[in-house]
Design a protein around this motif. Structure first.
Motif, mmCIF file in Angstrom:
data_model
loop_
_atom_site.group_PDB
_atom_site.id
_atom_site.type_symbol
_atom_site.label_atom_id
_atom_site.label_comp_id
_atom_site.label_asym_id
_atom_site.label_seq_id
_atom_site.Cartn_x
_atom_site.Cartn_y
_atom_site.Cartn_z
ATOM 1 N N THR A 60 0.865 -1.066 0.002
ATOM 2 C CA THR A 60 -0.088 0.041 0.106
ATOM 3 C C THR A 60 0.873 1.222 0.090
ATOM 4 O OG1 THR A 60 -1.734 -1.206 0.972
ATOM 5 C CG2 THR A 60 -1.906 1.257 1.084
ATOM 6 N N LYS A 61 1.773 1.223 0.718
ATOM 7 C CA LYS A 61 2.829 2.342 0.838
ATOM 8 C C LYS A 61 3.488 2.631 -0.524
ATOM 9 C CE LYS A 61 3.914 2.483 5.667
ATOM 10 N NZ LYS A 61 4.782 2.343 6.738
ATOM 11 N N LEU A 62 4.001 1.519 -1.035
ATOM 12 C CA LEU A 62 4.499 1.751 -2.063
ATOM 13 C C LEU A 62 3.658 1.984 -3.571
ATOM 14 C CD1 LEU A 62 7.138 0.952 -3.924
ATOM 15 C CD2 LEU A 62 6.140 -1.389 -4.293
ATOM 16 N N ALA A 63 2.415 1.619 -3.473
ATOM 17 C CA ALA A 63 1.302 2.016 -4.493
ATOM 18 C C ALA A 63 1.089 3.556 -4.302
ATOM 19 C CB ALA A 63 0.297 1.374 -4.308
ATOM 20 N N VAL A 64 1.010 3.927 -3.059
ATOM 21 C CA VAL A 64 0.613 5.519 -2.565
ATOM 22 C C VAL A 64 1.813 6.211 -3.092
ATOM 23 C CG1 VAL A 64 0.327 6.990 -0.833
ATOM 24 C CG2 VAL A 64 -1.001 5.042 -1.056
ATOM 25 N N GLY A 65 2.897 5.863 -2.570
ATOM 26 C CA GLY A 65 4.302 6.433 -3.176
ATOM 27 C C GLY A 65 4.503 6.743 -4.813
ATOM 28 N N ALA A 66 4.116 5.397 -5.492
ATOM 29 C CA ALA A 66 4.190 5.534 -7.073
ATOM 30 C C ALA A 66 3.381 6.334 -7.570
ATOM 31 C CB ALA A 66 4.225 4.254 -7.391
ATOM 32 N N SER A 67 2.016 6.751 -7.115
ATOM 33 C CA SER A 67 1.244 7.636 -7.688
ATOM 34 C C SER A 67 1.171 8.961 -7.132
ATOM 35 C CB SER A 67 -0.228 6.968 -7.128
ATOM 36 O OG SER A 67 -0.529 7.406 -5.776
ATOM 37 N N THR A 68 2.244 9.274 -6.361
ATOM 38 C CA THR A 68 2.477 10.698 -5.829
ATOM 39 C C THR A 68 3.451 11.253 -6.822
ATOM 40 O OG1 THR A 68 1.889 10.117 -3.575
ATOM 41 C CG2 THR A 68 3.086 12.136 -4.045
#
Length: 147
Positions: free
Chosen positions: A138-146
């Motif tokens: 989840t953190k990786l996905a959020v970081g990738a979309s920012t």
């Protein structure tokens, strides 16, 4: 070749050995079963297997049990079954086991033997790892979309 005292063997095995008759009454309960489930042999013998089956699992368990008894076959002779169970104190357990069908001379099932291992710790560790992996994904996905 030396003869083997099978009762001593069953008692010495580190995994629980529980044998039930066709109606689900416990007829064999070894020392490891006492360690895992908390009931002494005297407390377990003659009682229903419901002793260690969580109430919410009982209907499903007995449906499969009776199907096995009537068909004389099981896939859990070589495939491990993992299910919840209950300790005497009410604590939830996670167990893994295989079964052996014991037959009468007529070919009908006479009893079912299970060799059971307590996997509660392993199950909790795997659950924690899965949770941690989900959090990291989840953190990786959020970081990738920012941007």
């Amino acid at each position: 070749m030396a003869s083997i005292d099978y009762e001593k063997l069953v008692q010495a095995i580190g995994d629980a050995v529980v044998v039930v008759d066709v109606s689900g009454v416990i007829v064999t309960w070894n020392a490891a079963a006492t360690r895992i489930f908390g009931y002494t042999e005297a407390e377990a013998l003659g009682r229903s297997l419901d002793l260690i089956i969580p109430e919410r699992q009982r209907d499903r368990h007995w449906e499969g049990y009776m199907k096995t008894v009537s068909s004389g076959t099981t896939r859990y002779g070589s495939s491990v079954l993992r299910v919840p169970a209950l300790h005497r104190d009410g604590a939830a357990l996670s167990i893994a086991f295989t079964v052996a069908l014991l037959y009468k001379d007529s070919g009908q099932v006479d009893a079912i033997a299970a060799v059971i291992r307590d996997e509660t710790t392993r199950f909790a560790e795997e659950r924690a790892l899965r949770k941690r992996l989900t959090e990291l994904e989840t953190k990786l996905a959020v970081g990738a979309s920012t941007p």
